[in-house]
Design an enzyme around this catalytic site. Structure first.
Site: not given
Length: 680
Positions: A468-469, A472, A475
């Site tokens: 998940h992290e 980011h 991104h």
């Protein structure tokens, strides 16, 4: 002199690759002069813009504004990182001192009448300027940002806004420090390993190391993670110890941070009223993809009844399992333990069986990095010659599919007393075509550090958090925009979690899982029959997990839909009433966060925005279906997702980027199926 103006490494751009901050030469004494000079320099740059005798133009006003504050932003990136990831008493004192100063600095810029007059003049001419799409977007976003920051308020209301912002800045710093103290004080100390029956040998060793770091050599300490459901609750066989652990978890921060949170909510409501909004939530959501309080309230209301029905069925199964042990007073401290029991007995799955197949190093390199290579063509090389901000921090150079440099990724995975709880991504250097900079991003997790010589074996939830992290991080790394103010994760709050949640899908992607899920000693792959049991058990507990998140979301929403002038006196009563009125008063399933330790809201920038995890999951679940069935190869799909969405930052409206990928509006049904709220 140390920290002086001549030897301060923060005062000039870093000479290191990708402008990685020179952590090896930084000390606490460097922050104060650098922060002071950074603010002074930016104000001088703003004065140069407003004093320009030429008529306002996009270049001499908006672009000049984008270029301003380079020093301050460089210092804040490092300083904010240390306050959250490796704090000291000295740094926290500086944080308390400088938060109101920085809030006042921001107000000095956003409430500068001459500066806004120039921005407004350019904005009025926007149809005639012939700007390209990204420049037009920057102009619109900056104009809107100044309006929302108070540029059009009357002088008296601007003064009150300054006062509110200063008090809120101090409150955030105070909340964070009080929570750090409460987490430390809430660590559960025991004297013998027998009391910790159910924990693995490695977990016992970690608990002994935790106690040693707390000055309790010879004892064992279960340090509190930031959310309610402590991992040990699923394993400890001692019911009384489980009860004590949960009680300490739920009570932390309430005495000090409860009243502070109520004050913060009242201040935010007053600030929203200055802008003509009935609540802070209305002010916040007006700029999000949800668009209105009614839209968010409608989504939450739709999810509650089906979630409660799921929870009641799951709790009945758990209570029946507890009765077999003679437990007739089944309580919240029993939920995680008997959920694990049901997985073992009904699904023949002991989640501890999974840990040996999820060693951190392998999950990172052969899972997270491998998936990014498959989908986006990027590669990673560890740079042991570069120094991170802590001894546990590792630095990786990221290269694109053509071999060209893309940026740096810093990984900081282990918990420590100087790090705040939870997991997060942030930037040390923001990508910008205007300034010729690629991104430098980092991930922070709070995995228990193993005893020396032992491997870090992850739970399936920790593996998911790692993916998940890193979503980011991608991104930020893939950002390809001209203006830094539109780069990377600077998208609406209820959209920013979407790419990271999409990245979780690679955890279970067969080609990826086969590459990383291998026994840390033998190298054997995760057995097919164990994987089948894992998949079979995946749907169990969805109601419980959904209820935890939904309850926390409702608390956030209730705090921030309060009207101006209303101050909550009894925080516990308020929490209970909110959940009761929402139909989600489930004593056995406390919220994922209670007010006293809900740092997302009262330290971070998720106020009236915690719903974004659920809102983004609608987009995520729909996008996962797109990846699986759009007819393209995985690599081709990845290029579309990167080019049309990840690379665009805020240079296009968020939902325009979404529609550019999927070619349509989002559907909520995939999320409802995933969460067990609709049949597949």
């Amino acid at each position: 002199m140390v920290g002086g103006m001549t030897d301060n490494p923060l005062l000039t751009p870093s000479p290191l690759p990708f402008q990685l901050p020179p952590f090896g030469t930084l000390t606490e004494q460097h922050y104060r002069p650098a922060l002071d000079r950074g603010m002074a320099e930016q104000l001088a740059e703003i004065e140069a813009i407003t004093g320009n005798p030429e008529a306002p133009s996009f270049e001499n006003t908006l672009v000049a504004l984008e270029r301003s504050g380079e020093l301050l932003l460089r210092v804040l990136a490092v300083f904010d990182n240390q306050t959250s990831a490796d704090s000291t008493d000295g740094v926290l004192e500086l944080d308390t001192e400088y938060r109101p100063k920085l809030a006042a600095h921001s107000d000095a810029i956003h409430l500068d009448a001459a500066l806004f007059a120039r921005i407004d003049a350019v904005h009025r001419q926007r149809e005639e300027l012939g700007l390209d799409a990204e420049s037009r977007r920057l102009l619109e976003r900056r104009h809107q940002g100044f309006v929302r920051a108070g540029a059009q308020l009357p002088p008296a209301e601007q003064q009150r806004l300054r006062e509110l912002n200063a008090e809120l800045a101090v409150a955030a710093s105070t909340f964070a420090q009080q929570l750090r103290d409460a987490n430390a004080a809430g660590a559960l100390l025991v004297d013998s390993p027998e009391q910790l029956d159910g924990l693995s040998e490695g977990e016992l060793a970690a608990a002994a190391e935790n106690a040693r770091e707390l000055g309790q050599d010879g004892r064992y300490a279960l340090s509190l993670v930031n959310f309610t459901s402590q991992p040990a609750l699923a394993k400890l066989t001692d019911r009384e110890l489980r009860r004590q652990l949960l009680e300490q978890t739920l009570a932390r921060g309430l005495a000090d941070n409860g009243p502070l949170a109520a004050r913060v909510a009242a201040l935010r409501a007053e600030r929203a009223a200055l802008f003509g909004h009935p609540s802070h939530a209305a002010y916040v959501v007006a700029e999000q993809t949800a668009g209105s309080v009614a839209a968010v309230t409608g989504l939450l209301g739709r999810l509650v009844p089906a979630t409660v029905a799921n929870v009641e069925q799951e709790l009945a199964r758990l209570a029946a399992a507890a009765e077999q042990d003679g437990v007739t007073d089944f309580g919240p401290h029993d939920v995680a333990f008997y959920a694990e029991r049901v997985r073992r007995t009904e699904y023949q799955l002991d989640t501890n069986e999974l840990r040996p197949y999820h060693e951190l190093e392998r999950v990172l390199k052969d899972g997270v990095f491998h998936a990014a290579g498959l989908v986006y063509g990027v590669s990673f090389t560890e740079r042991t010659d570069l120094v991170g901000y802590h001894a546990d921090t590792r630095v990786f150079e990221v290269r694109d599919a053509d071999g060209g440099p893309l940026g740096l990724f810093l990984a900081d995975f282990f918990a420590r007393p100087s790090k705040r709880g939870g997991a997060w991504m942030d930037e040390l250097v923001t990508q910008s075509g205007l300034l010729g900079r690629p991104a430098v991003v980092y991930n922070n997790l709070n995995i228990t550090k193993p005893a020396p010589g032992r491997p870090a074996l992850l739970s399936i939830d920790e593996v998911r958090t790692l993916f998940h992290e890193f979503g980011h991080a991608l991104h930020g790394l893939f950002s390809d925009v001209r203006y830094p103010g539109l780069a990377g994760t600077r998208v609406p709050r209820d959209f920013v979690e979407f790419p990271s949640q999409v990245n979780e899908m690679w955890l279970a992607w067969p080609e990826v899982r086969a590459n990383y899920a291998r026994h840390h000693e033998t190298g054997e792959p995760l057995p097919a029959e164990l994987l089948e049991r894992l998949d079979a058990a995946e749907g169990f507990g969805q109601g419980l997990r959904m209820a935890e998140v939904l309850a926390a979301t409702l608390l956030d929403w209730a705090w921030h839909t309060l009207p101006a002038g209303e101050l909550v006196e009894d925080v516990e009563e308020f929490e209970g009433r909110v959940l009761e009125e929402a139909g989600l008063a489930l004593p056995a399933v406390p919220p994922r966060y209670r007010t006293g330790y809900f740092s997302h809201l009262f330290v971070g920038d998720y106020s009236a925005g915690y719903y974004s995890y659920l809102w983004s999951e609608v987009l995520d679940a729909d996008t996962v279906e797109w990846f699986k069935g759009n007819g393209r190869s995985l690599r081709e799909s990845g290029e579309v997702f990167r080019r049309e969405l990840l690379a665009r930052g805020d240079s296009v409206p968020a939902m325009d980027a979404y529609r550019a990928v999927l070619g349509r509006e989002p559907r909520v049904e995939p999320l409802l199926v995933r969460r067990g709220l609709l049949p597949a």
